[in-house]
Design an enzyme around this catalytic site. Structure first.
Site, PDB file in Angstrom:
ATOM      1  N   SER A  71       0.839  -1.186   0.000  1.00 45.39           N
ATOM      2  CA  SER A  71       0.000   0.000   0.000  1.00 45.39           C
ATOM      3  C   SER A  71       0.888   1.255   0.000  1.00 45.39           C
ATOM      4  CB  SER A  71      -0.968  -0.061   1.189  1.00 45.39           C
ATOM      5  OG  SER A  71      -2.019   0.834   1.050  1.00 45.39           O
TER       6      SER A  71
ATOM      7  N   ASP B  87      -9.760  -5.245  -4.705  1.00 46.27           N
ATOM      8  CA  ASP B  87      -9.196  -4.356  -3.687  1.00 46.27           C
ATOM      9  C   ASP B  87     -10.225  -3.269  -3.376  1.00 46.27           C
ATOM     10  OD1 ASP B  87      -7.729  -2.278  -2.325  1.00 46.27           O
ATOM     11  OD2 ASP B  87      -5.871  -3.095  -3.152  1.00 46.27           O
TER      12      ASP B  87
ATOM     13  N   HIS C 280      -7.225  -6.065  -0.289  1.00 40.34           N
ATOM     14  CA  HIS C 280      -6.061  -5.186  -0.112  1.00 40.34           C
ATOM     15  C   HIS C 280      -4.876  -5.940   0.514  1.00 40.34           C
ATOM     16  CE1 HIS C 280      -4.392  -1.166  -0.292  1.00 40.34           C
ATOM     17  NE2 HIS C 280      -4.115  -1.168   1.000  1.00 40.34           N
TER      18      HIS C 280
END
Length: 180
Positions: free
Chosen positions: A72, A135, A162
């Site tokens: 991320s 996601d 995610h």
């Protein structure tokens, strides 16, 4: 000795207990001739580039013998790091290229200029990307822009969200493959 730096996403809390980070740290450290580094990052909520990149360089000692695994916001940190410095490789998990309209992400500083794809590719021996079409935070179009810019070894899923699960065996398999 190959070094592996695991760079978490922002807001993860204690990284050893968040997502797959602590699990991966343990698995990677059990591999021969590999040393994994995982730390609670400074400025963990906003994940400011001006703080994280020097921390990765000076405190975590990321260098040309380091594989950086970024998740991320950590994936954006890995890409920006590789724009400036030579690394062995980067493994991007749930990467994006814009702030997605989020003020906190905008404040990080990663998205205020174009991505320098050619510099990233020139400064890495390999690039691997993990992304999932389901996601909930990053639309696939964002993942695809990274694919278009970096032409990474892509591991595309449709059921990982995610990548916030507690184990991530595919990641360990990729790390092992890049060590041989």
């Amino acid at each position: 000795m190959t070094k592996v730096a695991i760079i978490p996403g922002n807001g993860a809390g204690d990284v050893f207990r968040a997502n797959w980070y602590g699990w991966a740290h343990e698995k990677i450290n059990s591999l021969p001739d590999v040393s994994a580094d995982l730390r609670n990052m400074p400025n963990p909520i906003t994940a400011r580039e001006e703080i994280w990149i020097p921390f990765m360089r000076d405190t975590m000692s990321c260098d040309e013998q380091t594989i950086i695994i970024g998740h991320s916001s950590g994936a954006e940190a890995a890409m920006r790091f590789a724009e400036k410095y030579k690394v062995k490789g980067i493994i991007l998990v749930s990467a994006c290229v814009t702030d997605l309209g989020d003020e906190n992400e905008r404040e990080s500083g990663y998205y205020n200029r174009p991505w320098e794809w050619e510099k990233i590719k020139a400064n890495t021996d390999f690039i691997v990307q993990f992304g999932s079409t389901d996601d909930p935070f990053i639309p696939w179009e964002e993942h695809q822009q990274v694919v278009n810019g970096l032409q990474p070894e892509l591991h595309k899923f449709s059921d990982r969200g995610h990548f916030m699960n507690s184990a991530f065996p595919e990641l360990i398999n990729v790390v092992k493959s890049k060590l041989s």
